[in-house]
Design an enzyme around this catalytic site. Structure first.
Site, PDB file in Angstrom:
ATOM      1  N   SER A 142     -15.581 -49.798  53.192  1.00 29.52           N
ATOM      2  CA  SER A 142     -14.659 -50.505  54.082  1.00 29.52           C
ATOM      3  C   SER A 142     -13.636 -49.530  54.677  1.00 29.52           C
ATOM      4  O   SER A 142     -14.007 -48.586  55.351  1.00 29.52           O
ATOM      5  CB  SER A 142     -13.992 -51.659  53.330  1.00 29.52           C
ATOM      6  OG  SER A 142     -13.343 -52.533  54.219  1.00 29.52           O
ATOM      7  N   ASP A 198     -20.355 -50.187  54.851  1.00 29.26           N
ATOM      8  CA  ASP A 198     -19.794 -51.219  55.727  1.00 29.26           C
ATOM      9  C   ASP A 198     -18.364 -50.863  56.129  1.00 29.26           C
ATOM     10  O   ASP A 198     -17.404 -51.585  55.816  1.00 29.26           O
ATOM     11  CB  ASP A 198     -19.846 -52.606  55.075  1.00 29.26           C
ATOM     12  CG  ASP A 198     -20.021 -53.698  56.131  1.00 29.26           C
ATOM     13  OD1 ASP A 198     -20.692 -53.449  57.134  1.00 29.26           O
ATOM     14  OD2 ASP A 198     -19.492 -54.815  55.945  1.00 29.26           O
ATOM     15  N   ARG A 201     -11.859 -42.660  63.675  1.00 33.13           N
ATOM     16  CA  ARG A 201     -12.733 -43.403  62.762  1.00 33.13           C
ATOM     17  C   ARG A 201     -13.748 -42.434  62.174  1.00 33.13           C
ATOM     18  O   ARG A 201     -13.807 -41.259  62.569  1.00 33.13           O
ATOM     19  CB  ARG A 201     -13.462 -44.521  63.505  1.00 33.13           C
ATOM     20  CG  ARG A 201     -14.319 -44.013  64.665  1.00 33.13           C
ATOM     21  CD  ARG A 201     -15.301 -45.062  65.139  1.00 33.13           C
ATOM     22  NE  ARG A 201     -16.017 -44.654  66.343  1.00 33.13           N
ATOM     23  CZ  ARG A 201     -17.074 -43.856  66.371  1.00 33.13           C
ATOM     24  NH1 ARG A 201     -17.525 -43.325  65.228  1.00 33.13           N
ATOM     25  NH2 ARG A 201     -17.678 -43.551  67.512  1.00 33.13           N
ATOM     26  N   ASP A 229     -17.637 -35.519  61.013  1.00 34.03           N
ATOM     27  CA  ASP A 229     -16.754 -35.382  59.847  1.00 34.03           C
ATOM     28  C   ASP A 229     -17.406 -34.717  58.638  1.00 34.03           C
ATOM     29  O   ASP A 229     -16.712 -34.389  57.667  1.00 34.03           O
ATOM     30  CB  ASP A 229     -16.206 -36.755  59.453  1.00 34.03           C
ATOM     31  CG  ASP A 229     -15.318 -37.355  60.540  1.00 34.03           C
ATOM     32  OD1 ASP A 229     -14.636 -36.575  61.232  1.00 34.03           O
ATOM     33  OD2 ASP A 229     -15.315 -38.584  60.708  1.00 34.03           O
ATOM     34  N   HIS A 237     -20.057 -58.267  53.013  1.00 35.91           N
ATOM     35  CA  HIS A 237     -19.342 -57.002  53.184  1.00 35.91           C
ATOM     36  C   HIS A 237     -19.633 -56.070  52.009  1.00 35.91           C
ATOM     37  O   HIS A 237     -19.957 -54.886  52.186  1.00 35.91           O
ATOM     38  CB  HIS A 237     -17.843 -57.303  53.280  1.00 35.91           C
ATOM     39  CG  HIS A 237     -16.994 -56.135  53.703  1.00 35.91           C
ATOM     40  ND1 HIS A 237     -17.398 -55.206  54.626  1.00 35.91           N
ATOM     41  CD2 HIS A 237     -15.734 -55.760  53.314  1.00 35.91           C
ATOM     42  CE1 HIS A 237     -16.433 -54.307  54.808  1.00 35.91           C
ATOM     43  NE2 HIS A 237     -15.425 -54.626  54.010  1.00 35.91           N
TER      44      HIS A 237
END
Length: 504
Positions: free
Chosen positions: A139, A165, A179, A184, A250
Protein backbone atom coordinates in the site's frame (compact mmCIF):
# COMPACT_ATOMS: atom_id res chain seq x y z
CA UNK A 1 6.64 18.98 -1.08
CA UNK A 2 6.56 16.27 -3.73
CA UNK A 3 9.34 17.77 -5.88
CA UNK A 4 12.77 16.19 -6.16
CA UNK A 5 15.54 18.31 -4.73
CA UNK A 6 19.07 17.10 -4.07
CA UNK A 7 18.83 13.58 -2.60
CA UNK A 8 22.34 13.75 -1.20
CA UNK A 9 21.59 17.01 0.62
CA UNK A 10 18.37 15.67 2.11
CA UNK A 11 19.99 12.40 3.15
CA UNK A 12 22.83 14.23 4.94
CA UNK A 13 20.20 16.11 6.94
CA UNK A 14 18.65 12.88 8.20
CA UNK A 15 18.88 12.57 11.95
CA UNK A 16 20.88 9.64 13.20
CA UNK A 17 17.93 8.80 15.45
CA UNK A 18 15.30 8.06 12.83
CA UNK A 19 11.54 8.09 13.30
CA UNK A 20 11.52 4.75 11.50
CA UNK A 21 12.51 1.70 13.58
CA UNK A 22 14.50 -0.96 11.75
CA UNK A 23 13.96 -4.47 13.09
CA UNK A 24 15.87 -7.62 12.18
CA UNK A 25 14.48 -11.12 12.77
CA UNK A 26 16.58 -14.09 13.81
CA UNK A 27 13.80 -16.66 13.57
CA UNK A 28 10.26 -17.05 12.24
CA UNK A 29 8.65 -16.35 15.65
CA UNK A 30 11.06 -13.58 16.63
CA UNK A 31 9.47 -10.17 17.32
CA UNK A 32 12.50 -8.29 16.09
CA UNK A 33 15.78 -6.78 17.22
CA UNK A 34 16.30 -3.06 16.56
CA UNK A 35 19.19 -1.86 14.42
CA UNK A 36 20.25 1.74 15.06
CA UNK A 37 22.07 3.87 12.52
CA UNK A 38 25.76 4.47 13.30
CA UNK A 39 25.63 1.82 16.05
CA UNK A 40 27.56 -1.02 14.43
CA UNK A 41 27.28 -3.12 17.57
CA UNK A 42 23.53 -3.47 16.97
CA UNK A 43 24.24 -5.25 13.68
CA UNK A 44 26.17 -7.92 15.52
CA UNK A 45 23.66 -8.10 18.37
CA UNK A 46 20.77 -8.59 15.94
CA UNK A 47 22.59 -11.20 13.85
CA UNK A 48 22.99 -9.28 10.60
CA UNK A 49 24.96 -11.36 8.07
CA UNK A 50 26.54 -9.13 5.43
CA UNK A 51 27.14 -12.14 3.15
CA UNK A 52 23.39 -12.74 2.76
CA UNK A 53 20.80 -10.62 0.91
CA UNK A 54 18.50 -8.33 2.91
CA UNK A 55 14.74 -8.55 2.41
CA UNK A 56 12.99 -5.66 4.15
CA UNK A 57 9.23 -5.41 4.63
CA UNK A 58 7.62 -1.94 4.58
CA UNK A 59 4.06 -1.75 5.93
CA UNK A 60 1.45 0.80 4.88
CA UNK A 61 -1.08 3.19 6.39
CA UNK A 62 -2.36 2.06 9.81
CA UNK A 63 -5.90 2.90 10.88
CA UNK A 64 -5.57 1.64 14.47
CA UNK A 65 -1.81 2.02 14.99
CA UNK A 66 -1.14 -1.72 15.25
CA UNK A 67 0.92 -3.77 12.83
CA UNK A 68 -1.26 -6.17 10.89
CA UNK A 69 -0.96 -9.94 11.20
CA UNK A 70 0.31 -10.37 7.65
CA UNK A 71 3.64 -8.77 8.67
CA UNK A 72 4.44 -11.67 10.98
CA UNK A 73 3.15 -14.19 8.43
CA UNK A 74 5.52 -12.80 5.82
CA UNK A 75 8.46 -12.77 8.26
CA UNK A 76 7.81 -16.44 9.10
CA UNK A 77 7.52 -17.40 5.41
CA UNK A 78 10.76 -15.61 4.49
CA UNK A 79 12.65 -17.18 7.39
CA UNK A 80 11.45 -20.75 6.91
CA UNK A 81 10.54 -21.34 3.25
CA UNK A 82 13.52 -20.18 1.24
CA UNK A 83 16.15 -22.55 -0.09
CA UNK A 84 18.80 -19.86 0.43
CA UNK A 85 18.66 -17.92 3.76
CA UNK A 86 18.31 -14.13 3.82
CA UNK A 87 18.39 -11.35 6.37
CA UNK A 88 14.76 -10.44 7.07
CA UNK A 89 13.99 -6.92 8.28
CA UNK A 90 11.07 -4.57 8.86
CA UNK A 91 10.89 -0.81 8.39
CA UNK A 92 8.42 0.01 11.17
CA UNK A 93 7.05 3.54 10.77
CA UNK A 94 3.93 3.19 12.96
CA UNK A 95 4.13 6.67 14.52
CA UNK A 96 4.22 8.23 11.05
CA UNK A 97 1.68 5.89 9.45
CA UNK A 98 -0.94 6.16 12.20
CA UNK A 99 -2.28 9.54 11.06
CA UNK A 100 -4.88 11.01 8.77
CA UNK A 101 -4.28 9.49 5.32
CA UNK A 102 -3.03 12.73 3.74
CA UNK A 103 -0.58 13.19 6.62
CA UNK A 104 0.65 9.62 6.25
CA UNK A 105 1.14 10.28 2.52
CA UNK A 106 3.33 13.30 3.30
CA UNK A 107 5.38 11.15 5.68
CA UNK A 108 6.15 8.51 3.03
CA UNK A 109 8.98 10.57 1.58
CA UNK A 110 10.63 11.00 5.00
CA UNK A 111 10.44 7.25 5.68
CA UNK A 112 11.92 6.54 2.27
CA UNK A 113 14.75 8.94 3.07
CA UNK A 114 15.45 7.14 6.36
CA UNK A 115 15.50 3.72 4.67
CA UNK A 116 17.99 5.08 2.15
CA UNK A 117 20.12 6.41 5.01
CA UNK A 118 20.17 2.93 6.58
CA UNK A 119 21.22 1.29 3.32
CA UNK A 120 23.95 3.86 2.72
CA UNK A 121 25.24 3.32 6.24
CA UNK A 122 25.33 -0.47 5.70
CA UNK A 123 27.29 0.10 2.54
CA UNK A 124 29.83 2.33 4.29
CA UNK A 125 30.16 0.37 7.55
CA UNK A 126 30.11 -3.27 6.40
CA UNK A 127 30.47 -2.92 2.59
CA UNK A 128 26.95 -4.25 2.06
CA UNK A 129 25.82 -3.46 -1.48
CA UNK A 130 22.31 -2.03 -2.03
CA UNK A 131 22.08 -4.35 -5.03
CA UNK A 132 21.53 -7.16 -2.50
CA UNK A 133 18.49 -5.40 -1.01
CA UNK A 134 14.88 -6.35 -1.76
CA UNK A 135 12.21 -3.97 -0.41
CA UNK A 136 8.66 -5.35 -0.17
CA UNK A 137 6.20 -2.50 0.32
CA UNK A 138 2.45 -2.81 0.86
CA UNK A 139 0.00 0.00 0.00
CA UNK A 140 1.68 3.26 1.11
CA UNK A 141 4.74 1.16 1.88
CA UNK A 142 5.16 0.53 -1.84
CA UNK A 143 5.65 4.24 -2.48
CA UNK A 144 7.88 4.51 0.61
CA UNK A 145 10.08 1.86 -1.04
CA UNK A 146 10.06 3.86 -4.26
CA UNK A 147 11.18 7.00 -2.47
CA UNK A 148 13.94 5.01 -0.75
CA UNK A 149 15.16 3.91 -4.16
CA UNK A 150 15.06 7.46 -5.52
CA UNK A 151 17.37 8.66 -2.72
CA UNK A 152 20.05 6.15 -3.70
CA UNK A 153 22.70 7.12 -6.23
CA UNK A 154 22.52 5.63 -9.72
CA UNK A 155 25.73 3.72 -9.11
CA UNK A 156 24.31 2.08 -5.98
CA UNK A 157 20.74 1.19 -6.88
CA UNK A 158 18.52 -1.04 -4.76
CA UNK A 159 18.39 -4.51 -6.30
CA UNK A 160 14.63 -5.08 -6.25
CA UNK A 161 11.43 -3.41 -5.07
CA UNK A 162 8.10 -5.24 -4.92
CA UNK A 163 4.96 -3.11 -4.65
CA UNK A 164 1.98 -4.94 -3.15
CA UNK A 165 -1.18 -3.13 -4.29
CA UNK A 166 0.51 0.25 -4.08
CA UNK A 167 -1.82 2.94 -2.71
CA UNK A 168 -3.96 4.76 -5.27
CA UNK A 169 -5.33 7.97 -3.68
CA UNK A 170 -2.94 10.93 -4.24
CA UNK A 171 -0.64 8.70 -6.32
CA UNK A 172 -2.73 7.68 -9.33
CA UNK A 173 -1.42 9.50 -12.43
CA UNK A 174 1.31 11.20 -10.38
CA UNK A 175 4.67 11.84 -12.02
CA UNK A 176 7.37 9.16 -11.89
CA UNK A 177 9.22 11.06 -9.17
CA UNK A 178 6.16 11.16 -6.90
CA UNK A 179 5.35 7.45 -6.74
CA UNK A 180 6.92 4.02 -7.14
CA UNK A 181 8.33 3.71 -10.66
CA UNK A 182 10.68 1.42 -12.64
CA UNK A 183 13.55 3.88 -12.09
CA UNK A 184 13.65 3.25 -8.33
CA UNK A 185 15.48 -0.11 -8.44
CA UNK A 186 17.29 -2.38 -10.85
CA UNK A 187 14.10 -4.46 -10.95
CA UNK A 188 10.60 -3.43 -9.89
CA UNK A 189 7.55 -5.70 -9.83
CA UNK A 190 4.04 -4.86 -8.65
CA UNK A 191 0.87 -6.81 -7.85
CA UNK A 192 -2.46 -4.96 -8.31
CA UNK A 193 -5.47 -6.48 -6.54
CA UNK A 194 -7.97 -3.70 -5.66
CA UNK A 195 -8.15 -1.16 -8.48
CA UNK A 196 -11.96 -0.96 -8.51
CA UNK A 197 -12.87 2.73 -8.88
CA UNK A 198 -15.50 4.59 -6.89
CA UNK A 199 -16.04 8.29 -7.54
CA UNK A 200 -12.78 8.38 -9.47
CA UNK A 201 -10.68 6.82 -6.70
CA UNK A 202 -9.38 3.31 -6.10
CA UNK A 203 -7.70 1.88 -3.01
CA UNK A 204 -4.91 0.37 -5.09
CA UNK A 205 -3.20 2.15 -7.95
CA UNK A 206 -4.40 1.04 -11.36
CA UNK A 207 -1.73 2.31 -13.71
CA UNK A 208 1.44 0.28 -14.39
CA UNK A 209 4.27 1.33 -12.05
CA UNK A 210 6.91 -1.40 -12.50
CA UNK A 211 8.89 -3.41 -15.01
CA UNK A 212 6.33 -6.19 -14.52
CA UNK A 213 2.82 -5.32 -13.32
CA UNK A 214 0.67 -8.30 -12.34
CA UNK A 215 -3.14 -8.03 -12.41
CA UNK A 216 -4.65 -11.15 -10.77
CA UNK A 217 -8.26 -11.62 -11.92
CA UNK A 218 -8.00 -8.31 -13.74
CA UNK A 219 -6.78 -6.44 -10.65
CA UNK A 220 -10.04 -4.66 -9.87
CA UNK A 221 -11.40 -7.14 -7.32
CA UNK A 222 -10.60 -10.61 -6.01
CA UNK A 223 -12.61 -13.84 -5.64
CA UNK A 224 -13.93 -14.38 -2.11
CA UNK A 225 -13.82 -10.64 -1.33
CA UNK A 226 -17.25 -9.59 -2.60
CA UNK A 227 -19.59 -7.85 -0.20
CA UNK A 228 -21.79 -10.95 -0.43
CA UNK A 229 -19.05 -12.56 1.66
CA UNK A 230 -19.71 -10.03 4.43
CA UNK A 231 -21.68 -12.48 6.57
CA UNK A 232 -18.67 -14.83 6.64
CA UNK A 233 -16.47 -11.96 7.78
CA UNK A 234 -18.98 -11.12 10.55
CA UNK A 235 -18.62 -14.67 11.87
CA UNK A 236 -14.84 -14.39 11.89
CA UNK A 237 -14.17 -10.71 12.69
CA UNK A 238 -17.30 -9.47 14.50
CA UNK A 239 -17.79 -5.71 14.34
CA UNK A 240 -14.64 -5.35 12.25
CA UNK A 241 -16.27 -7.30 9.42
CA UNK A 242 -16.85 -4.29 7.15
CA UNK A 243 -13.23 -3.16 7.50
CA UNK A 244 -12.06 -6.70 6.79
CA UNK A 245 -14.29 -6.92 3.72
CA UNK A 246 -12.84 -3.70 2.31
CA UNK A 247 -9.29 -4.84 3.15
CA UNK A 248 -9.81 -8.28 1.65
CA UNK A 249 -9.00 -7.43 -1.97
CA UNK A 250 -6.35 -4.85 -1.06
CA UNK A 251 -4.51 -7.24 1.24
CA UNK A 252 -4.87 -10.14 -1.22
CA UNK A 253 -1.68 -8.86 -2.88
CA UNK A 254 0.21 -9.66 0.32
CA UNK A 255 -1.24 -13.15 0.62
CA UNK A 256 -0.52 -13.93 -3.01
CA UNK A 257 3.11 -13.01 -2.34
CA UNK A 258 3.23 -15.09 0.87
CA UNK A 259 1.60 -17.97 -1.02
CA UNK A 260 4.48 -17.93 -3.52
CA UNK A 261 6.82 -18.56 -0.58
CA UNK A 262 4.72 -21.26 1.09
CA UNK A 263 4.04 -23.26 -2.09
CA UNK A 264 7.28 -23.35 -4.03
CA UNK A 265 5.93 -26.24 -6.13
CA UNK A 266 2.75 -24.34 -7.08
CA UNK A 267 3.94 -21.05 -8.55
CA UNK A 268 1.27 -19.01 -10.33
CA UNK A 269 2.03 -18.02 -13.93
CA UNK A 270 0.83 -14.71 -15.41
CA UNK A 271 0.72 -13.78 -19.09
CA UNK A 272 1.34 -10.58 -21.01
CA UNK A 273 -1.97 -9.26 -22.31
CA UNK A 274 -3.69 -6.03 -23.33
CA UNK A 275 -6.53 -6.32 -20.80
CA UNK A 276 -8.60 -8.82 -18.82
CA UNK A 277 -11.27 -9.10 -21.51
CA UNK A 278 -8.70 -10.37 -24.01
CA UNK A 279 -7.22 -12.66 -21.38
CA UNK A 280 -10.66 -14.12 -20.57
CA UNK A 281 -10.92 -15.19 -24.20
CA UNK A 282 -7.75 -17.21 -23.78
CA UNK A 283 -5.89 -15.06 -26.28
CA UNK A 284 -2.76 -14.44 -24.19
CA UNK A 285 -1.32 -17.77 -23.00
CA UNK A 286 2.03 -17.40 -24.73
CA UNK A 287 5.41 -17.58 -23.00
CA UNK A 288 7.50 -16.74 -26.06
CA UNK A 289 10.02 -13.90 -25.75
CA UNK A 290 9.36 -13.33 -22.04
CA UNK A 291 5.60 -12.96 -22.44
CA UNK A 292 4.88 -14.80 -19.18
CA UNK A 293 6.36 -14.66 -15.70
CA UNK A 294 5.93 -16.08 -12.21
CA UNK A 295 3.90 -14.13 -9.66
CA UNK A 296 5.47 -13.40 -6.27
CA UNK A 297 8.86 -13.85 -4.67
CA UNK A 298 10.26 -16.06 -7.45
CA UNK A 299 9.45 -13.64 -10.29
CA UNK A 300 12.01 -13.83 -13.07
CA UNK A 301 13.92 -10.57 -12.86
CA UNK A 302 14.31 -9.01 -16.28
CA UNK A 303 14.68 -5.34 -16.97
CA UNK A 304 13.73 -5.02 -20.62
CA UNK A 305 12.94 -1.33 -20.95
CA UNK A 306 11.26 1.51 -19.12
CA UNK A 307 7.94 0.45 -20.60
CA UNK A 308 5.95 -1.64 -18.14
CA UNK A 309 4.66 -5.10 -19.00
CA UNK A 310 1.12 -5.84 -17.79
CA UNK A 311 0.49 -9.51 -17.03
CA UNK A 312 -2.80 -11.21 -16.18
CA UNK A 313 -3.83 -14.44 -14.50
CA UNK A 314 -6.72 -16.08 -12.67
CA UNK A 315 -6.45 -17.24 -9.05
CA UNK A 316 -8.54 -19.15 -6.54
CA UNK A 317 -10.27 -17.48 -3.58
CA UNK A 318 -7.95 -19.04 -1.01
CA UNK A 319 -4.44 -20.44 -0.66
CA UNK A 320 -3.01 -22.19 -2.57
CA UNK A 321 -4.10 -19.63 -5.15
CA UNK A 322 -2.70 -21.30 -8.28
CA UNK A 323 -4.96 -22.35 -11.14
CA UNK A 324 -4.17 -23.98 -14.48
CA UNK A 325 -5.07 -22.00 -17.61
CA UNK A 326 -6.45 -23.57 -20.82
CA UNK A 327 -7.29 -21.81 -24.07
CA UNK A 328 -9.99 -23.35 -26.24
CA UNK A 329 -10.45 -22.36 -29.87
CA UNK A 330 -13.48 -23.89 -31.56
CA UNK A 331 -14.37 -23.42 -35.21
CA UNK A 332 -17.99 -24.12 -36.07
CA UNK A 333 -19.79 -24.61 -39.34
CA UNK A 334 -23.23 -23.07 -39.06
CA UNK A 335 -25.32 -23.78 -42.13
CA UNK A 336 -28.32 -21.75 -41.06
CA UNK A 337 -29.02 -18.05 -41.26
CA UNK A 338 -30.13 -17.90 -37.65
CA UNK A 339 -27.82 -17.27 -34.71
CA UNK A 340 -27.17 -20.30 -32.53
CA UNK A 341 -26.48 -19.84 -28.83
CA UNK A 342 -25.34 -23.16 -27.41
CA UNK A 343 -24.36 -23.67 -23.78
CA UNK A 344 -21.51 -26.13 -23.31
CA UNK A 345 -20.11 -28.18 -20.52
CA UNK A 346 -16.59 -29.49 -20.94
CA UNK A 347 -14.95 -32.38 -19.12
CA UNK A 348 -11.21 -33.13 -19.00
CA UNK A 349 -9.44 -36.43 -18.64
CA UNK A 350 -5.74 -36.19 -17.80
CA UNK A 351 -2.96 -38.53 -16.74
CA UNK A 352 -3.39 -37.46 -13.10
CA UNK A 353 -7.09 -36.88 -12.76
CA UNK A 354 -10.39 -35.78 -14.24
CA UNK A 355 -12.57 -32.66 -14.09
CA UNK A 356 -16.25 -33.02 -14.95
CA UNK A 357 -18.89 -30.68 -16.39
CA UNK A 358 -17.31 -27.24 -16.47
CA UNK A 359 -19.97 -24.82 -17.82
CA UNK A 360 -19.07 -22.64 -20.81
CA UNK A 361 -21.27 -19.96 -22.35
CA UNK A 362 -20.13 -18.09 -25.43
CA UNK A 363 -20.47 -14.32 -25.17
CA UNK A 364 -22.27 -14.15 -28.51
CA UNK A 365 -24.28 -16.43 -30.75
CA UNK A 366 -22.69 -18.45 -33.53
CA UNK A 367 -23.65 -16.86 -36.83
CA UNK A 368 -21.17 -18.21 -39.36
CA UNK A 369 -17.95 -20.00 -40.02
CA UNK A 370 -15.92 -18.33 -37.28
CA UNK A 371 -13.44 -19.38 -34.61
CA UNK A 372 -14.43 -18.75 -31.01
CA UNK A 373 -11.88 -18.56 -28.21
CA UNK A 374 -12.37 -18.76 -24.47
CA UNK A 375 -10.45 -19.45 -21.27
CA UNK A 376 -11.00 -22.34 -18.87
CA UNK A 377 -9.21 -22.64 -15.53
CA UNK A 378 -8.80 -25.65 -13.25
CA UNK A 379 -7.79 -25.48 -9.60
CA UNK A 380 -6.13 -28.92 -9.70
CA UNK A 381 -3.36 -30.36 -11.85
CA UNK A 382 -4.83 -33.17 -13.95
CA UNK A 383 -1.53 -33.79 -15.74
CA UNK A 384 -1.19 -34.26 -19.49
CA UNK A 385 -4.49 -33.95 -21.34
CA UNK A 386 -5.67 -37.26 -22.75
CA UNK A 387 -9.26 -36.47 -23.71
CA UNK A 388 -11.81 -33.70 -23.61
CA UNK A 389 -15.55 -34.32 -23.65
CA UNK A 390 -18.10 -31.82 -24.88
CA UNK A 391 -21.73 -31.81 -23.95
CA UNK A 392 -23.94 -29.08 -25.29
CA UNK A 393 -27.61 -28.33 -24.99
CA UNK A 394 -29.34 -26.76 -27.94
CA UNK A 395 -32.02 -28.17 -30.21
CA UNK A 396 -30.24 -26.83 -33.31
CA UNK A 397 -27.50 -29.38 -32.77
CA UNK A 398 -29.97 -32.19 -33.25
CA UNK A 399 -30.58 -31.38 -36.89
CA UNK A 400 -26.95 -32.34 -37.40
CA UNK A 401 -27.47 -35.71 -35.74
CA UNK A 402 -30.73 -36.19 -37.59
CA UNK A 403 -29.02 -35.71 -40.96
CA UNK A 404 -26.34 -38.21 -39.96
CA UNK A 405 -28.99 -40.78 -39.03
CA UNK A 406 -30.87 -40.20 -42.29
CA UNK A 407 -27.65 -40.73 -44.24
CA UNK A 408 -27.21 -44.13 -42.63
CA UNK A 409 -30.90 -45.07 -42.71
CA UNK A 410 -32.61 -43.01 -45.44
CA UNK A 411 -36.30 -43.02 -44.64
CA UNK A 412 -37.50 -39.50 -45.36
CA UNK A 413 -37.90 -37.72 -48.66
CA UNK A 414 -36.93 -34.38 -47.11
CA UNK A 415 -34.23 -33.83 -44.52
CA UNK A 416 -34.55 -31.32 -41.78
CA UNK A 417 -32.50 -28.15 -42.07
CA UNK A 418 -28.80 -28.46 -41.55
CA UNK A 419 -27.50 -27.08 -38.29
CA UNK A 420 -24.30 -26.75 -36.30
CA UNK A 421 -21.15 -28.80 -36.76
CA UNK A 422 -17.62 -28.72 -35.36
CA UNK A 423 -14.83 -27.95 -37.82
CA UNK A 424 -11.84 -27.97 -35.48
CA UNK A 425 -10.86 -27.72 -31.83
CA UNK A 426 -7.55 -26.38 -30.52
CA UNK A 427 -6.49 -26.62 -26.89
CA UNK A 428 -3.46 -24.80 -25.46
CA UNK A 429 -2.23 -25.35 -21.91
CA UNK A 430 -0.75 -22.15 -20.47
CA UNK A 431 1.45 -23.73 -17.81
CA UNK A 432 3.09 -26.30 -20.13
CA UNK A 433 2.69 -24.38 -23.42
CA UNK A 434 1.50 -27.61 -25.08
CA UNK A 435 -1.06 -27.39 -27.89
CA UNK A 436 -3.49 -29.99 -29.27
CA UNK A 437 -5.51 -29.61 -32.47
CA UNK A 438 -8.31 -31.88 -33.67
CA UNK A 439 -9.77 -31.28 -37.14
CA UNK A 440 -13.30 -32.34 -38.05
CA UNK A 441 -13.95 -34.26 -34.82
CA UNK A 442 -16.53 -37.03 -35.17
CA UNK A 443 -19.19 -38.25 -32.77
CA UNK A 444 -18.74 -41.77 -31.50
CA UNK A 445 -20.57 -44.31 -29.33
CA UNK A 446 -23.92 -42.80 -30.30
CA UNK A 447 -26.78 -45.24 -29.72
CA UNK A 448 -30.24 -44.31 -31.01
CA UNK A 449 -33.19 -46.52 -30.03
CA UNK A 450 -36.71 -46.67 -31.46
CA UNK A 451 -36.58 -44.04 -34.19
CA UNK A 452 -39.83 -43.67 -36.14
CA UNK A 453 -40.30 -42.71 -39.79
CA UNK A 454 -43.13 -40.23 -40.16
CA UNK A 455 -43.98 -36.96 -41.82
CA UNK A 456 -41.50 -34.03 -42.08
CA UNK A 457 -43.23 -32.64 -38.98
CA UNK A 458 -41.68 -35.33 -36.84
CA UNK A 459 -39.78 -33.96 -33.85
CA UNK A 460 -37.51 -35.69 -31.38
CA UNK A 461 -38.26 -34.85 -27.78
CA UNK A 462 -35.05 -35.51 -25.90
CA UNK A 463 -32.80 -34.05 -23.28
CA UNK A 464 -31.17 -32.09 -26.12
CA UNK A 465 -27.72 -33.29 -25.18
CA UNK A 466 -24.90 -34.62 -27.27
CA UNK A 467 -21.52 -35.91 -26.16
CA UNK A 468 -18.43 -35.49 -28.28
CA UNK A 469 -15.21 -37.13 -27.16
CA UNK A 470 -11.94 -36.06 -28.72
CA UNK A 471 -8.84 -38.16 -27.99
CA UNK A 472 -5.83 -35.86 -27.84
CA UNK A 473 -3.17 -38.55 -27.59
CA UNK A 474 -3.53 -41.31 -30.19
CA UNK A 475 -1.26 -43.62 -28.17
CA UNK A 476 -3.75 -43.73 -25.31
CA UNK A 477 -6.83 -45.89 -25.82
CA UNK A 478 -9.94 -44.67 -24.04
CA UNK A 479 -13.20 -46.54 -24.50
CA UNK A 480 -16.35 -44.63 -23.65
CA UNK A 481 -20.00 -45.37 -24.42
CA UNK A 482 -22.81 -42.86 -24.16
CA UNK A 483 -26.50 -43.72 -24.49
CA UNK A 484 -29.32 -41.30 -25.22
CA UNK A 485 -32.98 -42.23 -25.12
CA UNK A 486 -35.49 -40.47 -27.37
CA UNK A 487 -39.04 -40.00 -26.10
CA UNK A 488 -41.77 -39.80 -28.74
CA UNK A 489 -44.01 -36.77 -29.13
CA UNK A 490 -47.71 -37.52 -28.66
CA UNK A 491 -48.44 -36.33 -32.23
CA UNK A 492 -46.63 -39.32 -33.69
CA UNK A 493 -49.67 -41.58 -33.93
CA UNK A 494 -50.04 -42.26 -37.64
CA UNK A 495 -50.58 -45.93 -38.51
CA UNK A 496 -48.18 -45.42 -41.40
CA UNK A 497 -45.27 -44.92 -39.01
CA UNK A 498 -42.75 -47.75 -39.01
CA UNK A 499 -40.55 -48.74 -36.11
CA UNK A 500 -36.78 -48.98 -36.43
CA UNK A 501 -33.96 -49.80 -34.08
CA UNK A 502 -30.73 -48.18 -35.20
CA UNK A 503 -27.18 -48.27 -33.88
CA UNK A 504 -25.06 -46.13 -36.18
Amino acid sequence: SFGRRSRAAETNETSQETRTRFLLFRGETDKGCQIRLTHSDTLQQCGFNSSLPLVMIVHGWLVDGILEDWVWEMVAALKSHLAQPVNVGLAEWVTLAHNHYTTAVRNTRLVGQEIAALLQWLQESVQFSPSHVHLIGYSLGAHVSGFAGSYMSRKHKIGRITGLDAAGPLFEKASLSDRLSPDDASFVDAIHTFTWEHMGLSVGIKQPIAHYDFYPNGGSYQPGCHFLELYKHFAKHGLNAITQTVKCAHERSVHLFIDSLLHADMQSTAYLCRDMDSFSQGLCLSCKKGRCNTLGYHTRQERQSKKSKSLFLVTRAQSPFKVYHYQFKIRFINQTENSVEPTFTVSFLGTRGERQKIPITLSKGITGNETYSFLITLDVDIGELVMIKFKWENSMVWSNVWNTVQTIIPWGRESLHSGLALKSIRVKVGETQQSHTVNEPSFFSLQILYVYECSPALQLATENTLYVSIPLDPTVRVVTRYSMSFTLQSLVTSSQCKSFTANP
